[in-house]
Design an enzyme around this catalytic site. Sequence first.
Site, PDB file in Angstrom:
ATOM      1  N   LYS A   1       0.838  -1.210   0.000  1.00 26.00           N
ATOM      2  CA  LYS A   1       0.000   0.000   0.000  1.00 26.00           C
ATOM      3  C   LYS A   1       0.872   1.260   0.000  1.00 26.00           C
ATOM      4  O   LYS A   1       0.372   2.368  -0.106  1.00 26.00           O
ATOM      5  CB  LYS A   1      -0.901   0.008   1.239  1.00 26.00           C
TER       6      LYS A   1
ATOM      7  N   CYS B   1     -13.748  -5.602   3.940  1.00 25.43           N
ATOM      8  CA  CYS B   1     -13.197  -6.358   5.082  1.00 25.43           C
ATOM      9  C   CYS B   1     -13.425  -5.637   6.411  1.00 25.43           C
ATOM     10  O   CYS B   1     -12.553  -5.642   7.288  1.00 25.43           O
ATOM     11  CB  CYS B   1     -11.708  -6.648   4.904  1.00 25.43           C
TER      12      CYS B   1
END
Length: 541
Positions: free
Chosen positions: A218, A358
Amino acid sequence: MNKEDFPILNKNIFGKPLIYLDNAATSQKPKKVIEAMTSFYENDNANVHRGIHTLSEKSTVKFEKAHETVAKFIWAEKEEIIFTSGATESLNMIARMLEEDINEGDEIVLSVMEHHSNLIPWQELARRKNAVLKFIPVDENYGLAIDQVDKLITEKTKIVAITQMSNVLGTINSITKIADIVHKVGAYLIVDAAQSVPHLKIDVKDLGCDFLAFSGHKVYGPMGTGILYGRKDLLKKLLPINFGGGMVNGVTLETAKWGDLPEKFEAGTPNVAGAIGLAVAIEYIQSIGIDVIETYCRELTNYALDKLSAIPGVKIIGPGKSLMRGPVVSFTVEGIHPHDVAEMLNKNGIAVRAGHHCAMPLLTELNLSGVTRASFSFYNTKEDVDALVNAISEVKQNVSINKEISKTTETTETIDQELYQENILDHYKNPHNKLEMIDCTVKHPELNPLCGDKIVLYLKIVDGIITDVSFQGDGCAISQASISMLTDLIKGKTLNVVKTYTEKDVYDLLGIPISHTRQKCALLSLKALRNGLTSLEEENA
Ligand code: PMP
């Protein structure tokens, strides 16, 4: 900013220039990172630590230097940096490393906005040790209810694990405020920094955390890389949880002596190319300046918040611009399922993510099954936001035109006609057999965890024949059309015939090519049917 450094951003999707707004899921990789990894395999590839030869020496030096680069980036020491495969592995590792310290009745405090990766490892720890989980709620401004933190953290608290930035809401949590309270009661503070590291200056000592986890992919580094930071004094005391080569100073047939930090926690052959790539990614960020990135992304996010919230029917799910927030902007579009929004945007070359991200408990708390999420990086521009806004406005306009027509035809809202066949839209707008059945033989709920589609299938079975069938629930156009069509198909059929239906039969009913990501939506109906019949068989066995 710096878009030219990212080869993938030159791609076209459906003939339109790619606008990549899925950075919270993973960021794109600058050329330098890709080249550094290729160069490692072309020039330096050898296992670390164990070899005398030149390549092993080069590989070892680079791997150790990668620890130093990461350490400097978050103001830690080299020994405090453990390379992992991602934030998920880091959080799982720390949950197991702390297990010896946890006793029955001890409390673990989390927040309602945690990603599953900072929730399930603690659920499992609590289950193994009979510990108690407590949750800091989210307030009406999508922030942590900080006034409750004092009450929730008590003398019984042993662990507090909190995200620094929500991957759904974009909320930035004040870790320093929480750290004072946590340390007063002598608990450990673990920070999930997966979303914050790419956007904020992180100083682990200033934050006051004991452990911090983040993912390399990320932060412009390669997939399969991550970091677990731990305070040196704690890492020295804690025991390793993975055992094998590279993590020992001496071994006899009966015992082993643990190696120095950080090797003690890095058993086996590490992802050396990944570590090198991550170090280059961090150097790349430093060459731009994390403060420059933070300011740029804040301005872009404020621009997006203004523009998106001005579209009628669009609701931002997250703090407004006056509050501490990162460049993660989730929203709902009235009358259109998030999966359908994402699919329509994809047809315009715009990559966003849709679903529960999630964070299912958070979505449940907010009474939502899913949201669409646009997440920004420094290579995004105001033009990218404009393209997003225009594409959503177009979709919304279609909806309102159709709404006007529907006033006379009594149909409900519709979505982009070009995207789905009329047949699918018909079933979506006017689903067949959509009602509760009281006197059913089978009542089976099924969930598509990807996007939060929920259905309940009802079957009435008499002498091996499905004499009646119905369903309830909501979802995207594909899943709703699929269950509507399947219920038509199976009504009146024998169980023997129905049991022969396959995925291909469902795709044939839908009559359009179903992309890999939508297969779960399309097949939710068949899954409900199969699992419903299996549970009936089990009951009757
Ligand atoms: N925590 C947060 C807040 C995240 O956003 C993510 C990734 N979506 C993770 C943890 C897990 O990261 P990874 O899948 O890279 O291990």
